[in-house]
Design a protein around this motif. Structure first.
Motif, PDB file in Angstrom:
ATOM      1  N   MET A 216       0.822  -1.203   0.000  1.00  0.00           N
ATOM      2  CA  MET A 216       0.000   0.000   0.000  1.00  0.00           C
ATOM      3  C   MET A 216       0.862   1.261   0.000  1.00  0.00           C
ATOM      4  N   ALA A 217       1.904   1.288   0.842  1.00  0.00           N
ATOM      5  CA  ALA A 217       2.771   2.461   0.906  1.00  0.00           C
ATOM      6  C   ALA A 217       3.526   2.664  -0.404  1.00  0.00           C
ATOM      7  N   ARG A 218       3.981   1.576  -1.013  1.00  0.00           N
ATOM      8  CA  ARG A 218       4.721   1.688  -2.279  1.00  0.00           C
ATOM      9  C   ARG A 218       3.821   2.243  -3.384  1.00  0.00           C
ATOM     10  N   THR A 219       2.571   1.796  -3.418  1.00  0.00           N
ATOM     11  CA  THR A 219       1.637   2.305  -4.427  1.00  0.00           C
ATOM     12  C   THR A 219       1.404   3.798  -4.253  1.00  0.00           C
ATOM     13  N   ALA A 220       1.238   4.244  -2.995  1.00  0.00           N
ATOM     14  CA  ALA A 220       1.020   5.666  -2.733  1.00  0.00           C
ATOM     15  C   ALA A 220       2.236   6.494  -3.136  1.00  0.00           C
ATOM     16  N   ILE A 221       3.438   6.025  -2.802  1.00  0.00           N
ATOM     17  CA  ILE A 221       4.662   6.763  -3.137  1.00  0.00           C
ATOM     18  C   ILE A 221       4.854   6.827  -4.649  1.00  0.00           C
ATOM     19  N   CYS A 222       4.568   5.728  -5.337  1.00  0.00           N
ATOM     20  CA  CYS A 222       4.716   5.709  -6.800  1.00  0.00           C
ATOM     21  C   CYS A 222       3.736   6.683  -7.454  1.00  0.00           C
ATOM     22  N   ASN A 223       2.518   6.780  -6.919  1.00  0.00           N
ATOM     23  CA  ASN A 223       1.555   7.739  -7.471  1.00  0.00           C
ATOM     24  C   ASN A 223       2.025   9.173  -7.274  1.00  0.00           C
ATOM     25  N   LEU A 224       2.638   9.452  -6.123  1.00  0.00           N
ATOM     26  CA  LEU A 224       3.165  10.795  -5.882  1.00  0.00           C
ATOM     27  C   LEU A 224       4.311  11.111  -6.839  1.00  0.00           C
ATOM     28  N   ILE A 225       5.172  10.116  -7.088  1.00  0.00           N
ATOM     29  CA  ILE A 225       6.288  10.339  -8.017  1.00  0.00           C
ATOM     30  C   ILE A 225       5.776  10.615  -9.420  1.00  0.00           C
ATOM     31  N   LEU A 226       4.710   9.902  -9.803  1.00  0.00           N
ATOM     32  CA  LEU A 226       4.164  10.058 -11.152  1.00  0.00           C
ATOM     33  C   LEU A 226       3.373  11.353 -11.325  1.00  0.00           C
ATOM     34  N   GLY A 227       3.120  12.097 -10.229  1.00  0.00           N
ATOM     35  CA  GLY A 227       2.497  13.417 -10.359  1.00  0.00           C
ATOM     36  C   GLY A 227       1.106  13.543  -9.775  1.00  0.00           C
ATOM     37  N   SER A 228       0.596  12.516  -9.094  1.00  0.00           N
ATOM     38  CA  SER A 228      -0.736  12.625  -8.512  1.00  0.00           C
ATOM     39  C   SER A 228      -0.720  13.616  -7.349  1.00  0.00           C
ATOM     40  N   PRO A 229      -1.782  14.421  -7.166  1.00  0.00           N
ATOM     41  CA  PRO A 229      -1.826  15.345  -6.020  1.00  0.00           C
ATOM     42  C   PRO A 229      -1.963  14.579  -4.703  1.00  0.00           C
ATOM     43  N   PRO A 230      -1.380  15.093  -3.618  1.00  0.00           N
ATOM     44  CA  PRO A 230      -1.431  14.368  -2.337  1.00  0.00           C
ATOM     45  C   PRO A 230      -2.848  14.076  -1.850  1.00  0.00           C
ATOM     46  N   SER A 231      -3.795  14.986  -2.104  1.00  0.00           N
ATOM     47  CA  SER A 231      -5.166  14.767  -1.625  1.00  0.00           C
ATOM     48  C   SER A 231      -5.780  13.510  -2.249  1.00  0.00           C
ATOM     49  N   LYS A 232      -5.508  13.290  -3.539  1.00  0.00           N
ATOM     50  CA  LYS A 232      -6.032  12.094  -4.212  1.00  0.00           C
ATOM     51  C   LYS A 232      -5.368  10.834  -3.665  1.00  0.00           C
ATOM     52  N   VAL A 233      -4.065  10.913  -3.390  1.00  0.00           N
ATOM     53  CA  VAL A 233      -3.348   9.756  -2.838  1.00  0.00           C
ATOM     54  C   VAL A 233      -3.861   9.425  -1.443  1.00  0.00           C
ATOM     55  N   TYR A 234      -4.138  10.456  -0.619  1.00  0.00           N
ATOM     56  CA  TYR A 234      -4.688  10.222   0.718  1.00  0.00           C
ATOM     57  C   TYR A 234      -5.991   9.434   0.630  1.00  0.00           C
ATOM     58  N   GLY A 235      -6.869   9.889  -0.269  1.00  0.00           N
ATOM     59  CA  GLY A 235      -8.165   9.215  -0.398  1.00  0.00           C
ATOM     60  C   GLY A 235      -8.028   7.768  -0.815  1.00  0.00           C
ATOM     61  N   ASN A 236      -7.123   7.507  -1.764  1.00  0.00           N
ATOM     62  CA  ASN A 236      -6.947   6.129  -2.246  1.00  0.00           C
ATOM     63  C   ASN A 236      -6.427   5.200  -1.152  1.00  0.00           C
ATOM     64  N   ILE A 237      -5.419   5.642  -0.402  1.00  0.00           N
ATOM     65  CA  ILE A 237      -4.849   4.746   0.609  1.00  0.00           C
ATOM     66  C   ILE A 237      -5.807   4.569   1.785  1.00  0.00           C
ATOM     67  N   ARG A 238      -6.642   5.592   2.076  1.00  0.00           N
ATOM     68  CA  ARG A 238      -7.622   5.426   3.154  1.00  0.00           C
ATOM     69  C   ARG A 238      -8.687   4.402   2.761  1.00  0.00           C
ATOM     70  N   VAL A 239      -9.092   4.419   1.491  1.00  0.00           N
ATOM     71  CA  VAL A 239     -10.079   3.429   1.019  1.00  0.00           C
ATOM     72  C   VAL A 239      -9.492   2.021   1.100  1.00  0.00           C
ATOM     73  N   VAL A 240      -8.246   1.859   0.641  1.00  0.00           N
ATOM     74  CA  VAL A 240      -7.608   0.536   0.672  1.00  0.00           C
ATOM     75  C   VAL A 240      -7.401   0.072   2.105  1.00  0.00           C
ATOM     76  N   ALA A 241      -7.004   0.997   2.993  1.00  0.00           N
ATOM     77  CA  ALA A 241      -6.768   0.631   4.401  1.00  0.00           C
ATOM     78  C   ALA A 241      -8.066   0.206   5.081  1.00  0.00           C
ATOM     79  N   SER A 242      -9.170   0.890   4.781  1.00  0.00           N
ATOM     80  CA  SER A 242     -10.457   0.515   5.384  1.00  0.00           C
ATOM     81  C   SER A 242     -10.919  -0.845   4.876  1.00  0.00           C
ATOM     82  N   ARG A 243     -10.648  -1.150   3.607  1.00  0.00           N
ATOM     83  CA  ARG A 243     -11.036  -2.461   3.061  1.00  0.00           C
ATOM     84  C   ARG A 243     -10.241  -3.586   3.745  1.00  0.00           C
TER      85      ARG A 243
END
Length: 248
Positions: A216-243
């Motif tokens: 999960m952490a690697r996916t979030a970091i890779c999205n940030l490197i590729l240019g995703s805004p932090p707010s979108k990354v926060y939402g994605n990892i929170r959804v995955v963590a809740s699942r």
């Protein structure tokens, strides 16, 4: 007299025909041979296998199982000499007292050398101690690295920012800045949500945690490197963590 000699050839003729019949052997047809082979194979398959006896070996003593003493060497870079010297007692104590290993810092080769001894009981202790020292050398706190000794199913993963996207110059600096965030806010948020520990060392990223959490952490970091805004990354990892929390 002529009548007495004539019947003799007639009596010999049936005997010759009988000998000729005996000299010929009857050839079996291919169908009958094939049918016989199939029957033989079926009879062989139906035979019960003979039960083989299991070999009995005497138990191996602990000394033979351990074998000769093993050693691991962990190189220490120059910028980690001072932290290693300051925290040496915290590193030395769990390795010697808990894992029953021998440890020293070789000043000539600049390596931390860990070795087994007669008191070592668990074979995996050497690898755990090596992972613990390696985690500290990479930049993790001693308290976080100690989890590698105390807990199972914890791993250490490292990758380079340029492995995700070949960036150079200011683009590379901005990508590292997106991972860290203002005052380290983004990095701390990813750590807390994914229950991992992250170290940023120049372009290297080191992640400590369980297999699923590292993913999960690697996916979030890779999205940030590729240019995703932090707010979108926060939402994605929170959804995955809740699942994952609901799953367990």
């Amino acid at each position: 007299m002529d009548n007495d000699k004539n019947p003799v050839p007639d009596a010999v003729a049936p005997q010759e025909s009988k000998d000729d019949a005996d000299s010929f052997t009857k050839v079996k047809s291919k169908k009958s041979q094939k049918r016989k082979r199939e029957q033989d194979g079926a009879s062989m398959d139906t035979e019960e296998p003979v039960a083989s006896k299991r070999p009995q070996f005497p138990p191996i003593s602990g000394d033979k199982l351990r074998g000769s003493d093993e050693m691991r060497k962990i190189p220490v870079p120059a910028h980690r000499y001072t932290p290693l010297k300051d925290n040496w007692l915290k590193i030395f104590t769990p390795i010697v007292e808990n894992l029953q290993l021998q440890v020293r810092f070789n000043l000539k080769t600049r390596n931390v050398e860990i070795k087994t001894c007669k008191e070592t009981q668990d074979i995996t202790s050497l690898q755990r101690a090596a992972d613990f020292v390696k985690a500290f050398v990479l930049g993790f706190q001693v308290e976080d690295a100690l989890a590698l000794i105390r807990l199972d199913e914890l791993f250490l993963e490292s990758f380079d920012v340029t492995d995700v996207k070949p960036l150079k110059g200011d683009h590379l600096s901005r990508a590292i800045g997106r991972i860290a965030g203002k005052g380290g806010k983004t990095k701390f948020t990813i750590e807390n949500v994914t229950k991992t520990r992250i170290v940023l060392a120049d372009t290297k990223v080191h992640v400590l945690g369980s297999f699923q959490n590292i993913k999960m952490a690697r996916t979030a970091i890779c999205n940030l490197i590729l240019g995703s805004p932090p707010s979108k990354v926060y939402g994605n990892i929170r959804v995955v963590a809740s699942r994952t929390a609901e799953r367990f």
